[in-house]
Design a protein around this motif. Structure first.
Motif, short mmCIF file in Angstrom:
data_model
loop_
_atom_site.label_atom_id
_atom_site.label_comp_id
_atom_site.label_asym_id
_atom_site.label_seq_id
_atom_site.Cartn_x
_atom_site.Cartn_y
_atom_site.Cartn_z
N LYS A 1 0.81 -1.22 0.00
CA LYS A 1 0.00 0.00 0.00
C LYS A 1 0.85 1.28 0.00
CE LYS A 1 -3.84 2.02 2.61
NZ LYS A 1 -4.67 1.84 3.81
N CYS A 2 1.86 1.33 0.89
CA CYS A 2 2.65 2.57 1.02
C CYS A 2 4.14 2.37 0.72
CB CYS A 2 2.47 3.15 2.42
SG CYS A 2 3.12 2.10 3.73
N ASN A 3 4.56 1.17 0.35
CA ASN A 3 5.94 0.85 -0.03
C ASN A 3 6.94 1.07 1.12
OD1 ASN A 3 7.53 -0.32 -1.95
ND2 ASN A 3 8.18 1.62 -2.81
N GLU A 4 6.46 0.96 2.36
CA GLU A 4 7.30 1.11 3.55
C GLU A 4 7.80 -0.26 3.99
OE1 GLU A 4 9.09 3.71 6.18
OE2 GLU A 4 7.67 4.28 4.63
N LYS A 5 8.92 -0.31 4.70
CA LYS A 5 9.48 -1.57 5.18
C LYS A 5 8.54 -2.20 6.22
CE LYS A 5 13.59 -3.52 7.19
NZ LYS A 5 14.89 -3.27 7.80
N THR A 6 8.39 -3.52 6.19
CA THR A 6 7.54 -4.22 7.14
C THR A 6 8.38 -4.92 8.20
OG1 THR A 6 7.49 -6.18 5.74
CG2 THR A 6 5.70 -4.60 5.46
N ILE A 7 7.74 -5.22 9.34
CA ILE A 7 8.41 -5.95 10.42
C ILE A 7 7.61 -7.22 10.70
CG2 ILE A 7 9.41 -3.89 11.49
CD1 ILE A 7 7.13 -4.04 13.57
N SER A 8 8.22 -8.14 11.41
CA SER A 8 7.54 -9.38 11.77
C SER A 8 6.37 -9.06 12.70
CB SER A 8 8.51 -10.33 12.47
OG SER A 8 7.84 -11.48 12.89
N ALA A 9 5.24 -9.71 12.47
CA ALA A 9 4.05 -9.46 13.28
C ALA A 9 4.01 -10.35 14.52
CB ALA A 9 2.80 -9.71 12.44
N HIS A 10 5.00 -11.20 14.70
CA HIS A 10 5.03 -12.14 15.81
C HIS A 10 5.93 -11.63 16.92
CE1 HIS A 10 2.99 -15.04 13.26
NE2 HIS A 10 3.80 -14.67 12.31
N PRO A 11 5.55 -11.82 18.17
CA PRO A 11 6.41 -11.40 19.28
C PRO A 11 7.62 -12.33 19.42
CG PRO A 11 4.51 -12.53 20.13
CD PRO A 11 4.30 -12.39 18.64
N ALA A 12 8.65 -11.85 20.07
CA ALA A 12 9.83 -12.67 20.33
C ALA A 12 9.46 -13.78 21.32
CB ALA A 12 10.94 -11.82 20.90
N LYS A 13 10.18 -14.87 21.27
CA LYS A 13 9.93 -15.97 22.19
C LYS A 13 10.27 -15.54 23.61
CE LYS A 13 10.62 -19.80 19.06
NZ LYS A 13 11.40 -21.00 18.77
N PHE A 14 9.48 -16.00 24.57
CA PHE A 14 9.70 -15.67 25.98
C PHE A 14 10.53 -16.77 26.62
CE2 PHE A 14 8.55 -16.21 30.43
CZ PHE A 14 8.96 -14.98 30.92
N SER A 15 11.50 -16.36 27.41
CA SER A 15 12.29 -17.30 28.17
C SER A 15 12.41 -16.80 29.61
CB SER A 15 13.69 -17.44 27.56
OG SER A 15 14.51 -18.20 28.42
N PRO A 16 12.07 -17.61 30.59
CA PRO A 16 12.21 -17.17 31.98
C PRO A 16 13.67 -17.00 32.39
CG PRO A 16 11.41 -19.42 31.89
CD PRO A 16 11.46 -18.92 30.48
N ASP B 1 15.90 -15.41 30.62
CA ASP B 1 16.44 -14.30 29.84
C ASP B 1 17.21 -13.34 30.74
OD1 ASP B 1 17.01 -12.37 27.98
OD2 ASP B 1 14.93 -11.74 27.69
N LYS B 2 18.53 -13.27 30.55
CA LYS B 2 19.33 -12.44 31.43
C LYS B 2 19.34 -10.96 31.02
CE LYS B 2 23.26 -14.37 29.01
NZ LYS B 2 24.54 -15.03 29.12
N TYR B 3 18.76 -10.61 29.87
CA TYR B 3 18.73 -9.22 29.43
C TYR B 3 17.33 -8.60 29.53
CZ TYR B 3 23.25 -10.52 27.61
OH TYR B 3 24.52 -10.98 27.50
N MET B 4 16.36 -9.32 30.11
CA MET B 4 14.99 -8.82 30.20
C MET B 4 14.93 -7.53 31.02
SD MET B 4 11.43 -10.62 31.49
CE MET B 4 12.29 -11.74 32.51
#
Length: 51
Positions: A22-37, A39-42
């Motif tokens: 529609k607007c020729n703009e860059k798209t991103i993934s529509a899915h969230p990142a995987k969750f890990s309990p 995760d040391k950088y959360m």
């Protein structure tokens, strides 16, 4: 596994392409990142989001 559904940042339209049809703009993934309990950088991501 590669997710195919993508979302345009500008017009919020969903597509399967790297650029919005529609607007020729860059798209991103529509899915969230995987969750890990273990995760040391959360803490840093949450601090960046809410500051």
């Amino acid at each position: 596994m590669k997710f195919q559904l993508r979302k345009c940042i500008k017009c919020n339209q969903y597509t399967l392409k790297e650029k919005c049809t529609k607007c020729n703009e860059k798209t991103i993934s529509a899915h969230p990142a995987k969750f890990s309990p273990d995760d040391k950088y959360m803490r840093y991501r949450l601090a960046e989001r809410y500051n």
